[in-house]
Motif scaffolding. Structure first.
Motif, PDB file in Angstrom:
ATOM      1  N   PHE A  35       0.827  -1.210   0.000  1.00  0.00           N
ATOM      2  CA  PHE A  35       0.000   0.000   0.000  1.00  0.00           C
ATOM      3  C   PHE A  35       0.865   1.266   0.000  1.00  0.00           C
ATOM      4  O   PHE A  35       0.643   2.185  -0.789  1.00  0.00           O
ATOM      5  N   SER A  73       1.571   3.610  -3.440  1.00  0.00           N
ATOM      6  CA  SER A  73       1.166   5.020  -3.346  1.00  0.00           C
ATOM      7  C   SER A  73       2.352   5.918  -3.689  1.00  0.00           C
ATOM      8  O   SER A  73       2.210   6.897  -4.436  1.00  0.00           O
ATOM      9  N   PHE A 100      -0.486   2.556 -10.758  1.00  0.00           N
ATOM     10  CA  PHE A 100      -1.594   2.306  -9.828  1.00  0.00           C
ATOM     11  C   PHE A 100      -2.005   0.830  -9.852  1.00  0.00           C
ATOM     12  O   PHE A 100      -2.354   0.235  -8.838  1.00  0.00           O
ATOM     13  N   PHE A 119      -5.928  -5.652   3.904  1.00  0.00           N
ATOM     14  CA  PHE A 119      -6.036  -4.192   3.908  1.00  0.00           C
ATOM     15  C   PHE A 119      -7.224  -3.772   4.759  1.00  0.00           C
ATOM     16  O   PHE A 119      -7.109  -2.949   5.663  1.00  0.00           O
ATOM     17  N   SER A 122      -4.354   9.008   4.961  1.00  0.00           N
ATOM     18  CA  SER A 122      -5.039   8.721   3.710  1.00  0.00           C
ATOM     19  C   SER A 122      -4.283   9.396   2.582  1.00  0.00           C
ATOM     20  O   SER A 122      -3.671  10.453   2.774  1.00  0.00           O
ATOM     21  N   ALA A 123      -4.357   8.784   1.383  1.00  0.00           N
ATOM     22  CA  ALA A 123      -3.707   9.415   0.227  1.00  0.00           C
ATOM     23  C   ALA A 123      -4.423  10.705  -0.173  1.00  0.00           C
ATOM     24  O   ALA A 123      -3.929  11.445  -1.022  1.00  0.00           O
ATOM     25  N   PHE A 126      -2.315  15.074  -6.403  1.00  0.00           N
ATOM     26  CA  PHE A 126      -3.576  15.194  -7.143  1.00  0.00           C
ATOM     27  C   PHE A 126      -4.094  16.632  -7.050  1.00  0.00           C
ATOM     28  O   PHE A 126      -4.544  17.212  -8.024  1.00  0.00           O
ATOM     29  N   ARG A 141      -9.160   8.921 -11.244  1.00  0.00           N
ATOM     30  CA  ARG A 141     -10.216   8.886 -10.213  1.00  0.00           C
ATOM     31  C   ARG A 141     -11.191   7.730 -10.472  1.00  0.00           C
ATOM     32  O   ARG A 141     -11.694   7.123  -9.514  1.00  0.00           O
ATOM     33  N   HIS A 185      -9.357   4.722  -9.210  1.00  0.00           N
ATOM     34  CA  HIS A 185      -9.311   4.765  -7.747  1.00  0.00           C
ATOM     35  C   HIS A 185     -10.652   4.312  -7.152  1.00  0.00           C
ATOM     36  O   HIS A 185     -10.694   3.578  -6.162  1.00  0.00           O
ATOM     37  N   ILE A 224     -10.865   0.677  -7.139  1.00  0.00           N
ATOM     38  CA  ILE A 224     -10.014   0.132  -6.075  1.00  0.00           C
ATOM     39  C   ILE A 224     -10.727   0.211  -4.725  1.00  0.00           C
ATOM     40  O   ILE A 224     -10.696  -0.719  -3.928  1.00  0.00           O
TER      41      ILE A 224
HETATM   42  C1  HEM Z   1      -6.035  -0.005  -1.466  1.00  0.00           C
HETATM   43  C2  HEM Z   1      -5.862   1.174  -2.051  1.00  0.00           C
HETATM   44  C3  HEM Z   1      -6.639   2.432  -1.719  1.00  0.00           C
HETATM   45  C4  HEM Z   1      -7.788   2.587  -1.026  1.00  0.00           C
HETATM   46  C5  HEM Z   1      -8.656   1.516  -0.398  1.00  0.00           C
HETATM   47  C6  HEM Z   1      -8.089   4.007  -0.988  1.00  0.00           C
HETATM   48  C7  HEM Z   1      -9.171   4.572  -0.353  1.00  0.00           C
HETATM   49  C8  HEM Z   1      -9.463   5.912  -0.309  1.00  0.00           C
HETATM   50  C9  HEM Z   1     -10.575   6.487   0.400  1.00  0.00           C
HETATM   51  C10 HEM Z   1     -11.557   5.717   1.237  1.00  0.00           C
HETATM   52  C11 HEM Z   1     -10.554   7.817   0.179  1.00  0.00           C
HETATM   53  C12 HEM Z   1     -11.551   8.838   0.762  1.00  0.00           C
HETATM   54  C13 HEM Z   1     -10.935   9.699   1.809  1.00  0.00           C
HETATM   55  C14 HEM Z   1     -10.604   8.936   3.068  1.00  0.00           C
HETATM   56  O1  HEM Z   1     -11.489   8.605   3.851  1.00  0.00           O
HETATM   57  O2  HEM Z   1      -9.420   8.648   3.259  1.00  0.00           O
HETATM   58  C15 HEM Z   1      -9.436   8.102  -0.670  1.00  0.00           C
HETATM   59  C16 HEM Z   1      -9.106   9.332  -1.156  1.00  0.00           C
HETATM   60  C17 HEM Z   1      -8.067   9.566  -1.997  1.00  0.00           C
HETATM   61  N1  HEM Z   1      -7.126   8.660  -2.404  1.00  0.00           N
HETATM   62 FE1  HEM Z   1      -7.130   6.667  -2.078  1.00  0.00          FE
HETATM   63  N2  HEM Z   1      -7.120   4.682  -1.683  1.00  0.00           N
HETATM   64  C18 HEM Z   1      -6.216   3.757  -2.131  1.00  0.00           C
HETATM   65  C19 HEM Z   1      -5.061   4.030  -2.834  1.00  0.00           C
HETATM   66  C20 HEM Z   1      -4.705   5.257  -3.290  1.00  0.00           C
HETATM   67  C21 HEM Z   1      -3.511   5.546  -4.017  1.00  0.00           C
HETATM   68  C22 HEM Z   1      -2.415   4.516  -4.393  1.00  0.00           C
HETATM   69  C23 HEM Z   1      -3.532   6.866  -4.331  1.00  0.00           C
HETATM   70  C24 HEM Z   1      -2.530   7.670  -5.086  1.00  0.00           C
HETATM   71  C25 HEM Z   1      -1.334   7.910  -4.618  1.00  0.00           C
HETATM   72  C26 HEM Z   1      -4.750   7.414  -3.766  1.00  0.00           C
HETATM   73  C27 HEM Z   1      -5.135   8.741  -3.838  1.00  0.00           C
HETATM   74  C28 HEM Z   1      -6.242   9.285  -3.220  1.00  0.00           C
HETATM   75  C29 HEM Z   1      -6.627  10.683  -3.348  1.00  0.00           C
HETATM   76  C30 HEM Z   1      -5.886  11.739  -4.158  1.00  0.00           C
HETATM   77  C31 HEM Z   1      -7.766  10.847  -2.597  1.00  0.00           C
HETATM   78  C32 HEM Z   1      -8.591  12.151  -2.437  1.00  0.00           C
HETATM   79  C33 HEM Z   1      -9.743  12.142  -3.431  1.00  0.00           C
HETATM   80  C34 HEM Z   1      -9.337  12.630  -4.819  1.00  0.00           C
HETATM   81  O3  HEM Z   1      -8.605  13.615  -4.925  1.00  0.00           O
HETATM   82  O4  HEM Z   1      -9.828  12.023  -5.800  1.00  0.00           O
HETATM   83  N3  HEM Z   1      -5.431   6.410  -3.143  1.00  0.00           N
HETATM   84  N4  HEM Z   1      -8.784   6.913  -0.958  1.00  0.00           N
END
Ligand code: HEM
Length: 381
Positions: free
Chosen positions: A139, A143, A190, A202, A239-240, A246, A322, A325, A328
């Protein structure tokens, strides 16, 4: 003096030994005992940005482990002063909140196996782990690799602003092509998540240790940082969404989550709030981008079909990231959550299951952000 990026000088090495053995200490139920025994340290001996960031990372890991324990519901609502005091002092010095951040567990938590080799998954490792085997490594490193792929476009940003200033459509066109190509590479990277991150580990293990104490019913009052504040404090989990990359391309391309600088809905508010979990230099970078002339307005004003098409390819690359994502999140959160419930579940039920985990409805939030990105595509004439 700090010997390597992974080590801290005595007496801070005591923090490192706990963080390095975190999964074993948790499994043997010794983690909290070991933390309680730690001496209260002043942070004055943590000299330089690297040592301080490593200190923040290590104390973040220890804090998450102390609060969530074995992940079985036996949680602690008070962080003892021997950890809370140095952690909060260090956080204040760095301008970061006292909780494990994306800037800790992703941006500061890696090393190359062969220092002269490339930054690839095979040649990299993380410095500290939570329970859940290699799931955390997958993870955090994926990322980071997505971030690196997209970040390669940052160097063309000055060229873009310069081209807009000089009204040089050809240079702008080439620079935008670089941006869309980097974003497409990021999407490609990704996909490694499927190879390295197990959805059940996870959802059932790693996610627990990344959870915060804001909008979390398990710690509805927040966490009491003993010896620092008299009342519990609320901070969101790692959180990412705390990644600046982005948000950087959103600002550059004019993908607006705010109206007149003010968040227009809960999704925009959340994204804005996440900026306060970024290193101060990242926050100022985003603010400085916002103050530059609008690339989108320039592209619109030129009425140049090729330029508009290239601009749209950049926005489309953000939409594709997006979309991917969202898939995912369904695989890693919505489906495992549905397995924990009994009986047949409709899509609405599944979405409801994910409510409350991060304090917001995840799918609504992510779909709103994607929708705003789609709306930014220029209509072809
Ligand atoms: C198992 C993989 C992943 C899961 C389950 C996941 C889950 C989530 C969730 C639930 C959110 C909503 C905000 C929160 O509650 O944290 C979020 C937001 C976000 N995540 Fe992930 N994420 C994953 C991987 C990644 C990766 C690898 C990236 C890129 C580096 C990423 C980039 C973002 C971004 C930029 C947002 C903010 C919303 C946006 O700008 O579209 N995520 N993620």
């Amino acid at each position: 003096m700090q010997k390597t990026w992974e080590e801290l000088p005595h007496p801070y090495d005591a923090w490192i030994s706990i963080a390095r053995n975190l999964p074993e200490l948790i499994e043997n139920n010794q983690l909290r005992m070991e933390v309680d025994k730690l001496a209260m340290l002043s942070i004055d001996g943590l000299r330089g940005h690297r040592a301080q960031r490593l200190g923040h990372l290590v104390l973040g890991y220890i804090t998450m482990a102390y609060v969530w324990g074995q992940g079985d519901g036996d949680i602690r609502k008070v962080l003892p002063s021997n950890i809370a005091v140095p952690y909060c002092k260090l956080s204040e010095k760095l301008g970061l909140p006292p909780i494990l951040l994306y800037a800790d567990c992703v941006l500061a938590n890696w090393k190359k196996k062969d220092p002269s080799g490339p930054m690839t998954y095979e040649n990299m490792d993380i410095l500290f782990s939570f329970p859940g085997g290699d799931c955390g490594k997958g993870f955090f490193l994926v990322s980071l690799l997505v971030e690196i792929a997209a970040a390669s476009a940052i160097k063309v940003i000055p060229i873009i602003f310069d081209a807009v200033k000089r009204e040089d459509s050809d240079t702008l066109q080439k620079a935008l092509l670089d941006i869309s190509s980097s974003l497409r590479k990021a999407l490609d990277v990704f996909s490694q998540i499927h190879e390295y991150v197990d959805p059940n580990l996870f959802f059932n293990v790693l996610r627990i240790y990344l959870s915060g104490w804001k909008g979390n019913p398990l710690l509805s009052e927040g966490l009491l940082y003993e010896g620092v504040w008299d009342t519990p404090k609320k901070f969101a989990g790692g959180s990412a969404a705390q990644s600046s990359i982005f948000q950087c391309f959103d600002v550059l391309l004019g993908i607006q989550h705010t109206v007149g600088g003010v968040p227009s809905d809960p999704a925009a508010e959340f994204l804005q709030e996440m900026r306060t979990y970024m290193p101060p230099a990242h926050q100022s970078f985003l603010l400085s981008l916002k103050s530059r002339p609008s690339v989108r307005e320039f592209v619109l004003s030129k009425g140049n079909a090729t330029l508009q098409k290239t601009y749209n390819e950049c926005v489309q690359a953000m939409v594709s990231l997006r979309n991917y994502h969202l898939q995912i999140v369904v695989k890693y959160i919505i489906i495992p959550a549905s397995r924990q419930s009994t009986g047949e579940s409709s899509e609405e039920d599944l979405e409801a299951e994910s409510k409350g985990t991060g304090g917001t409805n995840l799918m609504d939030f992510l779909k709103t952000v994607r929708g705003k990105t789609v709306n930014c595509l220029l209509k072809e004439h």
